[in-house]
Design an enzyme around this catalytic site. Sequence first.
Site, mmCIF file in Angstrom:
data_model
loop_
_atom_site.group_PDB
_atom_site.id
_atom_site.type_symbol
_atom_site.label_atom_id
_atom_site.label_comp_id
_atom_site.label_asym_id
_atom_site.label_seq_id
_atom_site.Cartn_x
_atom_site.Cartn_y
_atom_site.Cartn_z
ATOM 1 N N LYS A 154 49.624 26.853 50.307
ATOM 2 C CA LYS A 154 48.201 27.170 50.500
ATOM 3 C C LYS A 154 47.313 26.069 49.924
ATOM 4 C CE LYS A 154 46.044 30.055 47.523
ATOM 5 N NZ LYS A 154 44.760 29.728 46.890
ATOM 6 N N ASN A 155 47.518 25.745 48.666
ATOM 7 C CA ASN A 155 46.563 24.853 48.010
ATOM 8 C C ASN A 155 46.660 23.411 48.503
ATOM 9 O OD1 ASN A 155 45.519 27.039 46.713
ATOM 10 N ND2 ASN A 155 46.550 26.656 44.749
ATOM 11 N N ASP A 160 48.785 30.455 38.113
ATOM 12 C CA ASP A 160 48.875 31.283 39.313
ATOM 13 C C ASP A 160 50.157 32.125 39.354
ATOM 14 O OD1 ASP A 160 46.453 30.257 40.048
ATOM 15 O OD2 ASP A 160 47.268 28.781 41.438
ATOM 16 N N ARG A 172 36.887 29.585 48.207
ATOM 17 C CA ARG A 172 36.395 28.656 47.210
ATOM 18 C C ARG A 172 36.620 27.194 47.611
ATOM 19 N NH1 ARG A 172 34.103 28.720 42.710
ATOM 20 N NH2 ARG A 172 34.417 26.941 41.363
ATOM 21 N N ARG A 222 33.127 29.618 37.261
ATOM 22 C CA ARG A 222 34.045 28.555 37.676
ATOM 23 C C ARG A 222 33.193 27.315 37.930
ATOM 24 N NH1 ARG A 222 38.604 30.911 41.759
ATOM 25 N NH2 ARG A 222 39.372 28.803 41.555
ATOM 26 N N PRO A 223 32.997 26.507 36.876
ATOM 27 C CA PRO A 223 32.059 25.377 36.979
ATOM 28 C C PRO A 223 32.575 24.274 37.905
ATOM 29 C CG PRO A 223 33.198 25.336 34.858
ATOM 30 C CD PRO A 223 33.647 26.576 35.564
ATOM 31 N N ILE A 224 31.635 23.445 38.426
ATOM 32 C CA ILE A 224 32.050 22.293 39.237
ATOM 33 C C ILE A 224 31.448 21.000 38.679
ATOM 34 C CG2 ILE A 224 32.487 23.610 41.359
ATOM 35 C CD1 ILE A 224 29.807 22.381 42.425
ATOM 36 N N ASP A 225 31.162 21.025 37.359
ATOM 37 C CA ASP A 225 30.531 19.853 36.757
ATOM 38 C C ASP A 225 31.365 18.576 36.913
ATOM 39 O OD1 ASP A 225 32.096 21.559 34.878
ATOM 40 O OD2 ASP A 225 31.875 19.827 33.569
ATOM 41 N N GLN A 226 32.700 18.703 36.893
ATOM 42 C CA GLN A 226 33.537 17.499 36.991
ATOM 43 C C GLN A 226 33.552 16.943 38.416
ATOM 44 O OE1 GLN A 226 34.750 16.007 34.112
ATOM 45 N NE2 GLN A 226 33.420 17.638 33.371
ATOM 46 N N ARG A 265 44.922 36.347 51.633
ATOM 47 C CA ARG A 265 44.390 34.991 51.460
ATOM 48 C C ARG A 265 45.487 33.974 51.208
ATOM 49 N NH1 ARG A 265 39.517 34.787 47.426
ATOM 50 N NH2 ARG A 265 39.970 32.652 47.975
ATOM 51 N N ILE A 275 44.314 28.314 31.106
ATOM 52 C CA ILE A 275 43.454 27.668 32.112
ATOM 53 C C ILE A 275 42.150 28.437 32.314
ATOM 54 C CG2 ILE A 275 43.291 26.864 34.509
ATOM 55 C CD1 ILE A 275 45.455 25.369 33.028
ATOM 56 N N CYS A 278 38.326 33.680 44.582
ATOM 57 C CA CYS A 278 38.788 34.628 43.577
ATOM 58 C C CYS A 278 37.903 34.553 42.348
ATOM 59 C CB CYS A 278 40.239 34.341 43.192
ATOM 60 S SG CYS A 278 41.407 34.969 44.406
HETATM 61 N N1 EPU Z 1 36.764 23.274 35.270
HETATM 62 C C1 EPU Z 1 35.628 22.822 34.670
HETATM 63 N N2 EPU Z 1 34.795 22.017 35.406
HETATM 64 C C2 EPU Z 1 35.058 21.684 36.693
HETATM 65 C C3 EPU Z 1 36.234 22.162 37.295
HETATM 66 C C4 EPU Z 1 37.074 22.963 36.552
HETATM 67 O O1 EPU Z 1 35.351 23.104 33.505
HETATM 68 O O2 EPU Z 1 34.255 20.950 37.294
HETATM 69 C C5 EPU Z 1 37.683 24.131 34.478
HETATM 70 C C6 EPU Z 1 37.856 25.517 35.088
HETATM 71 O O3 EPU Z 1 36.834 26.410 34.653
HETATM 72 C C7 EPU Z 1 39.234 25.907 34.597
HETATM 73 C C8 EPU Z 1 39.984 24.561 34.565
HETATM 74 O O4 EPU Z 1 38.981 23.547 34.544
HETATM 75 O O5 EPU Z 1 39.151 26.398 33.296
HETATM 76 C C9 EPU Z 1 40.909 24.296 35.727
HETATM 77 O O6 EPU Z 1 40.225 24.466 36.942
HETATM 78 P P1 EPU Z 1 40.643 23.707 38.289
HETATM 79 O O7 EPU Z 1 39.489 22.920 38.765
HETATM 80 O O8 EPU Z 1 41.937 22.990 38.059
HETATM 81 O O9 EPU Z 1 40.903 24.923 39.284
HETATM 82 P P2 EPU Z 1 40.502 25.007 40.810
HETATM 83 O O10 EPU Z 1 40.656 23.683 41.456
HETATM 84 O O11 EPU Z 1 39.234 25.739 40.954
HETATM 85 C C10 EPU Z 1 42.950 25.403 41.628
HETATM 86 C C11 EPU Z 1 43.669 26.426 42.462
HETATM 87 C C12 EPU Z 1 43.736 27.732 41.693
HETATM 88 C C13 EPU Z 1 44.457 27.497 40.369
HETATM 89 C C14 EPU Z 1 43.791 26.350 39.596
HETATM 90 C C15 EPU Z 1 44.564 25.958 38.335
HETATM 91 C C16 EPU Z 1 43.111 25.754 44.714
HETATM 92 C C17 EPU Z 1 42.384 26.056 45.967
HETATM 93 N N3 EPU Z 1 42.935 26.608 43.698
HETATM 94 O O12 EPU Z 1 41.660 25.948 41.363
HETATM 95 O O13 EPU Z 1 44.533 28.578 42.501
HETATM 96 O O14 EPU Z 1 44.423 28.657 39.574
HETATM 97 O O15 EPU Z 1 43.693 25.184 40.433
HETATM 98 O O16 EPU Z 1 45.856 25.547 38.667
HETATM 99 O O17 EPU Z 1 43.848 24.778 44.645
HETATM 100 C C18 EPU Z 1 45.274 30.584 43.424
HETATM 101 O O18 EPU Z 1 45.932 29.916 44.250
HETATM 102 O O19 EPU Z 1 45.421 31.821 43.263
HETATM 103 C C19 EPU Z 1 44.274 29.903 42.606
HETATM 104 C C20 EPU Z 1 43.298 30.539 41.992
#
Ligand code: EPU
Length: 430
Positions: free
Chosen positions: A22-23, A307, A93, A123-127, A399, A329, A117
Site C-alpha cells: 500500500k504505502n 503499523d 492522507r 499529524r504535522p507536515i512541517d518537515q 483502505r 512514533i 487515519c
Molecule cells: N512528523 C512531524 N512532522 C512532519 C511529518 C511527520 O513531526 O512533517 C512526525 C509525525 O507526527 C510522527 C513521525 O514524524 O510522529 C513519523 O511520521 P511519518 O511522516 O513518518 O508518517 P507518515 O508519512 O504520515 C507513514 C505511513 C503510516 C505509518 C508512518 C510511520 C504512509 C501512507 N503512511 O505515515 O502508515 O504509520 O509512515 O511508519 O506511508 C498505515 O499504513 O496504517 C499508516 C498509518
Amino acid sequence: MDKLLINGGNRLCGRIDISGAKNAALAILPATILTDDVCRIENIPDISDVSVMIKILAALGADVKYINKNTVEICAKNVRSFNVPYEMTKHCRSSYYFIGALLGRFSRAAVAMPGGCNFGGVRPIDQHIKGFELLGASVSIEENAIVNAVSDGLIGSPIYLDTVSVGATINIMLAAAKAKGLTVIENAAKEPHIVDLANFLNTMGADIRGAGTDVIKIRGVEKLKGCTYSIIPDQIEAGTYMVAVAATGGDVLINNVIPKHLESITAKLVECGVEVEEYDDSVLIKSDRRPNKCNIKTMPHPGFPTDMQPQMAVLLSVAKGTSIINEGIWDSRFRYVEQLVRMGASIKVDGKIAVIEGVEKLKGAPVKADDLRAGAAMIIAGLIATGTTEIENVVYIDRGYENVVEKLRAVGADIKRVKVTEQDSVSNVS
Ligand code: EPU
C-alpha cells in the site's frame, strides 16, 4: 456500513499470497505525473486508498487504464491542473504526495490538507513544508487548509529532516527528482517503500542514490520517461497474517514476501515462541502453543513498525506473562485498547506505554475498527476469541487489506462480511 462477523477458535492452515505494498503504491502513483509517457504499474493492491489516488490522477486529467485489477497504465500527458480540492483529499492522507509531484511537474501545487487515519493527535507536515521551501518554493497554508506551493523552478538543496518522516522523505523525493542540481536529504526515512519509490523514479530515468540509508542524494534530471514497474510486497499485510497465525495456532505459508523486510516482526514472533522458517520469497509460520510475553518499542525502519503495533498487542494479550509496548512514533495509537478490553484483555495505557497482562482467552464482542491497523487487530482478536465478534467500520480495513475475508477464509477462518441495511438488519453478502 459493512461489518465483519468472525467465529473465533479455528486454526489457520494453508497459504496466503501477499498483495503489493500500500504505502509504496501511494507514493508511486503520484510520481507518474512527472512524465508525459505511459507508466505501467504492476502488483498494485486493490484497496480503497489506491482507488482514491487513482481518482485524483484521473480528475487532474491523467489517462488511467486498468489492464486487470492489479495492473494499471497511467499517462499524465494531459494533466493541466495543479489543484486538488478537499473532496478528493479527505479520504486519503497520502493525497498530500500530490504537492511534491505537482511541484515537480509544474513548479506549482494547491492541495487541500488530507484526511486519513486519525491516531487521536495532530499529524504535522512541517518537515514536508521545510523541504519544499529549501527547494525554493514559497509555501502558504490558506484559509480552507489548502497548501499552496509556488516556485520559479525548484533548485536542489541540502535538507536535514528534524524528525525521521516517511511522508516528508517521499514528498521531497517527488519534488526534487526534476529540480536543478543536487538535493541531499539527511536523516531520511529508510522504509522499504522509500526504496521502492527511488527504484521506480530511477527506472523512469531519475538519478537517486542512497535510498534505504539515512542520506538520500537526488541529482535532478531534465526529463523522466515512462516505464513498467512492479510494486514490492506489502510488509505490513504480511506481518498482519504472520501474527494472525501466531495467535490462532496453525501452519501457514505467507507467500510473495521479501523476508528481509519482515526481520523485526520475525524476531519478535520468535521471541514469543513462534516458529518462523524463511525461504526466498515466503515465510512459513508454525504455532501450536500459547505465546511467550515480549516487550516492543516501535521505531522507524529497520525498527519494529508502528503499523504492526496493534496486531502484536492482540497476540500479547493472550501471552504467558506481562508484556510492555512502547509506541515510539505516534502520540496516540492505543485507542483500540478500549475495544480489546471489552473482549477480556487486560491492558493499561499510560501515554505512549501499554502494559499487557496476558489472559488465557479473549471473548467475542461487538467492536469497531478505529483505524486501519486497529481494524486488523480486531480481526486477529476475533479469530482467537471464543464466540462471535462483530467488527464495525470495515471501511477502514478496506483502505489497506486486499480481499482480507477471502484470504482468511482460504486458510480456514470463519469470517464473513455482512451488509447492514438501514433497519440495522443483517444480510450475508460474502
Ligand atoms: N512528523 C512531524 N512532522 C512532519 C511529518 C511527520 O513531526 O512533517 C512526525 C509525525 O507526527 C510522527 C513521525 O514524524 O510522529 C513519523 O511520521 P511519518 O511522516 O513518518 O508518517 P507518515 O508519512 O504520515 C507513514 C505511513 C503510516 C505509518 C508512518 C510511520 C504512509 C501512507 N503512511 O505515515 O502508515 O504509520 O509512515 O511508519 O506511508 C498505515 O499504513 O496504517 C499508516 C498509518
